[in-house]
Design a protein around this motif. Sequence first.
Motif, PDB file in Angstrom:
ATOM      1  N   ALA A 111       0.835  -1.207   0.000  1.00  0.00           N
ATOM      2  CA  ALA A 111       0.000   0.000   0.000  1.00  0.00           C
ATOM      3  C   ALA A 111       0.868   1.255   0.000  1.00  0.00           C
ATOM      4  O   ALA A 111       0.566   2.231  -0.695  1.00  0.00           O
ATOM      5  N   ALA A 112       1.959   1.223   0.769  1.00  0.00           N
ATOM      6  CA  ALA A 112       2.859   2.382   0.811  1.00  0.00           C
ATOM      7  C   ALA A 112       3.500   2.620  -0.553  1.00  0.00           C
ATOM      8  O   ALA A 112       3.602   3.772  -1.006  1.00  0.00           O
ATOM      9  N   LEU A 113       3.921   1.542  -1.228  1.00  0.00           N
ATOM     10  CA  LEU A 113       4.509   1.671  -2.565  1.00  0.00           C
ATOM     11  C   LEU A 113       3.483   2.201  -3.569  1.00  0.00           C
ATOM     12  O   LEU A 113       3.788   3.094  -4.377  1.00  0.00           O
ATOM     13  N   LEU A 114       2.277   1.653  -3.513  1.00  0.00           N
ATOM     14  CA  LEU A 114       1.227   2.107  -4.427  1.00  0.00           C
ATOM     15  C   LEU A 114       0.841   3.557  -4.157  1.00  0.00           C
ATOM     16  O   LEU A 114       0.604   4.331  -5.085  1.00  0.00           O
ATOM     17  N   LEU A 115       0.809   3.924  -2.899  1.00  0.00           N
ATOM     18  CA  LEU A 115       0.493   5.312  -2.534  1.00  0.00           C
ATOM     19  C   LEU A 115       1.576   6.275  -3.025  1.00  0.00           C
ATOM     20  O   LEU A 115       1.266   7.360  -3.519  1.00  0.00           O
ATOM     21  N   ALA A 116       2.827   5.860  -2.910  1.00  0.00           N
ATOM     22  CA  ALA A 116       3.924   6.695  -3.420  1.00  0.00           C
ATOM     23  C   ALA A 116       3.812   6.856  -4.940  1.00  0.00           C
ATOM     24  O   ALA A 116       3.973   7.963  -5.471  1.00  0.00           O
ATOM     25  N   GLY A 117       3.535   5.765  -5.639  1.00  0.00           N
ATOM     26  CA  GLY A 117       3.340   5.833  -7.088  1.00  0.00           C
ATOM     27  C   GLY A 117       2.157   6.703  -7.450  1.00  0.00           C
ATOM     28  O   GLY A 117       2.227   7.520  -8.382  1.00  0.00           O
ATOM     29  N   LEU A 118       1.062   6.560  -6.703  1.00  0.00           N
ATOM     30  CA  LEU A 118      -0.124   7.379  -6.940  1.00  0.00           C
ATOM     31  C   LEU A 118       0.208   8.863  -6.777  1.00  0.00           C
ATOM     32  O   LEU A 118      -0.188   9.687  -7.604  1.00  0.00           O
ATOM     33  N   ALA A 119       0.955   9.196  -5.745  1.00  0.00           N
ATOM     34  CA  ALA A 119       1.336  10.597  -5.507  1.00  0.00           C
ATOM     35  C   ALA A 119       2.199  11.134  -6.650  1.00  0.00           C
ATOM     36  O   ALA A 119       1.990  12.263  -7.124  1.00  0.00           O
ATOM     37  N   LEU A 120       3.164  10.338  -7.100  1.00  0.00           N
ATOM     38  CA  LEU A 120       4.034  10.779  -8.202  1.00  0.00           C
ATOM     39  C   LEU A 120       3.247  10.997  -9.494  1.00  0.00           C
ATOM     40  O   LEU A 120       3.429  12.010 -10.181  1.00  0.00           O
ATOM     41  N   PHE A 121       2.359  10.060  -9.825  1.00  0.00           N
ATOM     42  CA  PHE A 121       1.565  10.216 -11.043  1.00  0.00           C
ATOM     43  C   PHE A 121       0.569  11.368 -10.919  1.00  0.00           C
ATOM     44  O   PHE A 121       0.295  12.064 -11.901  1.00  0.00           O
TER      45      PHE A 121
END
Length: 168
Positions: free
Chosen positions: A41-51
Amino acid sequence: MNAADLRYPQKTLVADYTRAATGVILCGAPLLLLDVNRWLAALLLAGLALFALFLVRTALRHRTRYALSPETLCADGPGGALVEWNRLDRLKLSYFSTKRDRSDGWMQLSVGSTGGRLIKVDSALEGFHDIVERAAQAAEATGAPLSDATRANLRSMGIVVVGQEETV
């Protein structure tokens, strides 16, 4: 030279919007639809923030119009700025390679005048070469210092700033 109205090409903006939206969907959908562990979830959240940031940046580029004149470069849009060529004190031309052999990539120009905000444009902008040429002329006239990398990148575009030639 008359004033020129410059924008990022629609094709470039559509491609960037597509990339950003795809990234937001691919990172956000699992967070909404699946029960994922906290590390994923933390990795996906970081990716979501970057995109999401990339999407905002693309929207800002879409809304910004650049007006190039013999006296100024004006970024008209959210976070707009004005560079007066006769007061130019900052010029940086960077190259970002996308291949190991440096055969492909893009350039980014950062320019600013005394007391003003910095304007950054990249080589996807229509009229980029014209802006770089005018900025180089202004750097020559004002004596703005140029880094070795900036001089090398200017030379790769066929532009030499008198007084800033490479010494051997």
